[in-house]
Design an enzyme around this catalytic site. Structure first.
Site, PDB file in Angstrom:
ATOM      1  N   SER A  70       0.831  -1.209   0.000  1.00 49.19           N
ATOM      2  CA  SER A  70       0.000   0.000   0.000  1.00 49.19           C
ATOM      3  C   SER A  70       0.867   1.261   0.000  1.00 49.19           C
ATOM      4  O   SER A  70       0.561   2.220  -0.714  1.00 49.19           O
ATOM      5  CB  SER A  70      -0.922   0.018   1.221  1.00 49.19           C
ATOM      6  OG  SER A  70      -1.903  -0.974   1.095  1.00 49.19           O
ATOM      7  N   ASN A 149      -6.324  -9.287  -7.602  1.00 46.98           N
ATOM      8  CA  ASN A 149      -6.264 -10.080  -6.380  1.00 46.98           C
ATOM      9  C   ASN A 149      -7.489 -10.946  -6.157  1.00 46.98           C
ATOM     10  O   ASN A 149      -7.409 -11.994  -5.537  1.00 46.98           O
ATOM     11  CB  ASN A 149      -6.049  -9.158  -5.172  1.00 46.98           C
ATOM     12  CG  ASN A 149      -6.999  -7.980  -5.168  1.00 46.98           C
ATOM     13  OD1 ASN A 149      -7.146  -7.276  -6.167  1.00 46.98           O
ATOM     14  ND2 ASN A 149      -7.669  -7.765  -4.053  1.00 46.98           N
ATOM     15  N   GLN A 177       0.245  -8.984  -6.591  1.00 47.48           N
ATOM     16  CA  GLN A 177      -0.169 -10.392  -6.686  1.00 47.48           C
ATOM     17  C   GLN A 177       0.670 -11.198  -7.667  1.00 47.48           C
ATOM     18  O   GLN A 177       0.449 -12.402  -7.817  1.00 47.48           O
ATOM     19  CB  GLN A 177      -1.656 -10.478  -7.084  1.00 47.48           C
ATOM     20  CG  GLN A 177      -2.617  -9.964  -6.037  1.00 47.48           C
ATOM     21  CD  GLN A 177      -2.640 -10.797  -4.761  1.00 47.48           C
ATOM     22  OE1 GLN A 177      -2.138 -11.924  -4.695  1.00 47.48           O
ATOM     23  NE2 GLN A 177      -3.221 -10.231  -3.707  1.00 47.48           N
ATOM     24  N   SER A 197       4.941  -6.395  -2.635  1.00 48.23           N
ATOM     25  CA  SER A 197       4.824  -6.578  -1.188  1.00 48.23           C
ATOM     26  C   SER A 197       5.358  -7.956  -0.815  1.00 48.23           C
ATOM     27  O   SER A 197       5.030  -8.944  -1.466  1.00 48.23           O
ATOM     28  CB  SER A 197       3.346  -6.466  -0.813  1.00 48.23           C
ATOM     29  OG  SER A 197       3.179  -6.783   0.540  1.00 48.23           O
ATOM     30  N   ALA A 198       6.167  -8.026   0.249  1.00 48.13           N
ATOM     31  CA  ALA A 198       6.855  -9.285   0.572  1.00 48.13           C
ATOM     32  C   ALA A 198       5.935 -10.360   1.130  1.00 48.13           C
ATOM     33  O   ALA A 198       6.146 -11.544   0.893  1.00 48.13           O
ATOM     34  CB  ALA A 198       7.979  -9.006   1.572  1.00 48.13           C
ATOM     35  N   HIS A 199       4.891  -9.961   1.870  1.00 50.40           N
ATOM     36  CA  HIS A 199       4.100 -10.990   2.550  1.00 50.40           C
ATOM     37  C   HIS A 199       3.154 -11.745   1.632  1.00 50.40           C
ATOM     38  O   HIS A 199       2.414 -12.623   2.062  1.00 50.40           O
ATOM     39  CB  HIS A 199       3.333 -10.393   3.738  1.00 50.40           C
ATOM     40  CG  HIS A 199       2.123  -9.602   3.370  1.00 50.40           C
ATOM     41  ND1 HIS A 199       0.847 -10.120   3.476  1.00 50.40           N
ATOM     42  CD2 HIS A 199       1.974  -8.353   2.886  1.00 50.40           C
ATOM     43  CE1 HIS A 199      -0.030  -9.197   3.080  1.00 50.40           C
ATOM     44  NE2 HIS A 199       0.631  -8.126   2.722  1.00 50.40           N
ATOM     45  N   THR A 235      14.381   5.184   9.834  1.00 50.49           N
ATOM     46  CA  THR A 235      15.371   4.116   9.989  1.00 50.49           C
ATOM     47  C   THR A 235      14.855   2.853   9.324  1.00 50.49           C
ATOM     48  O   THR A 235      13.702   2.458   9.519  1.00 50.49           O
ATOM     49  CB  THR A 235      15.641   3.869  11.487  1.00 50.49           C
ATOM     50  OG1 THR A 235      16.144   5.078  12.042  1.00 50.49           O
ATOM     51  CG2 THR A 235      16.640   2.748  11.697  1.00 50.49           C
ATOM     52  N   CYS A 323     -20.321  -8.301   3.554  1.00 51.95           N
ATOM     53  CA  CYS A 323     -20.200  -8.567   4.988  1.00 51.95           C
ATOM     54  C   CYS A 323     -18.774  -8.808   5.430  1.00 51.95           C
ATOM     55  O   CYS A 323     -18.454  -8.717   6.597  1.00 51.95           O
ATOM     56  CB  CYS A 323     -21.046  -9.773   5.351  1.00 51.95           C
ATOM     57  SG  CYS A 323     -22.773  -9.365   5.308  1.00 51.95           S
TER      58      CYS A 323
END
Lengths: 385, 128
Positions: A70, A149, A177, A197-199, A235, A323
């Protein structure tokens, strides 16, 4: 537990964790300090940067570390808008982008920028003609996601990139993705900026990168120290950076094997479900989509009920239902490809990963039909015979 | 989604689920587009008592649980008492609902009221 939500996040590979751990304790030093241990920390950042660059096919000086996908996306879009605001105020994106893109564009609209949201066809492919027509002399950026995604549709990204280039407009792609799933080179696709994004590929959370093509100047979002070539103050998150580097290295090694295995499981699940459950369909394009992603539209039932019932059976998946999103609107992606709102509420997304097995697919195929049956029995729209 | 145990219990094992053949009143509320639709059926007994009440619901766990609860609260009650059942009663019965799901309890209240109104309308039509 059967985890089928890898597009949401993946577990961190034990090898990644192992590589990260010393940087929390004995190698904790601030990379900006002058003493020897700090220099080692700095070196480890640069080694990681090279690993990311290698996976993307670019030079390490073109990689900026951020706090995640993000942030990378915000930086690419807002940073470009700020840098080029004297040149123009128009941005082009698509209707099926991740909220990181869409809400960033909405924010810029509040500041006076204009945004064109290009529609997609029933498979989720961006309307290239409309995109091309939308370009004006005021257009400063085109941002189109590499793969979606929710439904997995892979855009003809090189074609879009070429259009941008021909018109002299910068091109950013949200490749969150795709990186670690499909091999590609940023040079080949011709992007000016690319977010990752790494995760999403067995790295840690809270770390991502933005590829910025050599020579391109955008404005930073986070101001302070001179880290990351003055583009991202603060940092450095050394353990996470090291973890991301390792995840990139492992992705290069595993991608091919993973893709074949996951595709087989995904296809097996779809085949089973289509055989066992009446009135369901697969959303997105059958071929040109992420090999690990399956978006199943189940008519007459609502997604959350299916997810909770799957959860009772120890199965983790996700849904395009309102939902589950914290709003009352169903998935904007499914609506954009022409799925009716009521059907969009009844979608399920299964996204596979490295550790999934055939037994797990069999279990889902066994458990889901009675869940759907039970919820349909409750539904006023299901024709009970 | 932070549901109470009671919501999950009623979602897993809802009571009074299904359709009533030849009902005396039906209340159809909600909107497909929003993902919540509730149909409440009532069958009347002697002295304006709701003898049986059932529901059919397309919606999330909260919608299903609130449907079940409102039917239970209404069953065996006289209609003027049943009309006093509010969404608060339903929420309290379930030990609370997440704020974004409060509309489900409203739907339950409205569904029951609509079914009773339908019954009243049919009754006055048959009397004239």
């Amino acid at each position: 537990m059967i985890y089928l939500d890898h597009n949401a996040t993946t577990y961190c590979d034990p090898e990644v964790v192992k590589e990260m751990l010393p940087y929390f304790t004995e190698k904790f030093y601030n990379p900006s300090s002058v003493y020897t241990p700090s220099q080692e920390a700095k070196d480890s950042i640069e080694t990681s940067r090279e690993k990311v660059a290698k996976l993307l096919g670019c030079h390490s000086s073109e990689i900026i570390f951020t706090a995640g996908g993000s942030e990378s996306i915000n930086m690419a879009i807002i940073g470009t808008a700020y840098a080029l605001k004297n040149k123009g105020n128009h941005i082009i994106t698509s209707k099926i982008e991740h909220h990181a893109v869409l809400h960033t564009c909405k924010f810029l609209e509040e500041l006076g920028f204009e945004v064109s949201y290009i529609g997609v066809d029933k498979y989720g492919f961006v309307d290239i003609e409309q995109l091309e027509k939308s370009i004006t002399p005021k257009t400063i950026l085109i941002s189109i996601m590499y793969a979606n995604n929710e439904i997995g549709t892979i855009q003809p990204i090189e074609e879009i990139s070429k259009i941008a280039k021909n018109k002299g407009v910068l091109f950013h792609t949200d490749a969150v993705q795709v990186v670690g799933k499909i091999p590609f080179s940023v040079k080949n696709i011709g992007a000016d900026m690319l977010s990752l994004s790494a995760h999403k590929f067995y790295g840690p959370k809270g770390i991502g990168s933005l590829y910025i093509k050599k020579g391109l100047r955008i404005k930073p979002l986070i101001h302070g120290g001179g880290q990351e070539r003055n583009l991202r103050a603060g940092t450095e998150n050394v353990p996470a950076i090291v973890g991301m580097g390792k995840a990139c290295e492992l992705a290069e090694k595993n991608m091919e094997k993973d893709s074949a295995a996951e595709k087989e499981l995904r296809d097996m699940l779809e085949k089973n479900l289509l055989e066992k459950i009446p009135e369901i369909l697969i959303n997105g394009h059958t071929e040109k989509r992420l090999y690990n992603t399956s978006n199943v539209g189940v008519k007459y039932v609502e997604g959350e009920g299916m997810l909770l019932n799957l959860d009772f059976e120890g199965i983790c998946a996700s849904s395009g239902s309102a939902c589950t999103s914290g709003s009352l609107d169903p998935s904007h992606v499914l609506l954009a490809i022409g799925v009716s709102p009521e059907d969009a509420h009844g979608s399920l997304r299964f996204s596979f990963g490295r550790k999934n097995t055939r037994q797990e697919v069999e279990k889902v195929a066994e458990v889901l039909p009675p869940i759907v049956q039970k919820l349909r029995q409750m539904s006023p729209f299901w024709n009970k015979k | 989604m932070a549901y109470t145990e009671k919501v999950m219990e009623y979602f897993r094992n809802p009571k009074n689920m299904g359709r009533i053949d030849n009902p005396d009143g039906v209340g159809k509320v909600g909107n497909k587009l929003c993902g919540d639709v509730m149909w409440i059926y009532i069958k009347m007994g002697k002295d304006e008592v709701i003898e049986d009440v059932k529901f059919e619901t397309f919606g999330c766990a909260a919608a299903i649980a609130t449907s079940s609860v409102v039917t239970e609260l209404a069953k065996g009650k006289k209609i003027d008492e049943a009309l006093k059942i509010t969404n608060k009663d339903v929420v309290n019965f379930l030990g609370g609902l997440p704020p974004i799901k409060k509309h489900c309890s409203l739907l339950a209240e409205e569904g029951l009221q609509a079914a009773i109104e339908d019954y009243k309308k049919k009754k006055s039509a048959s009397q004239t």
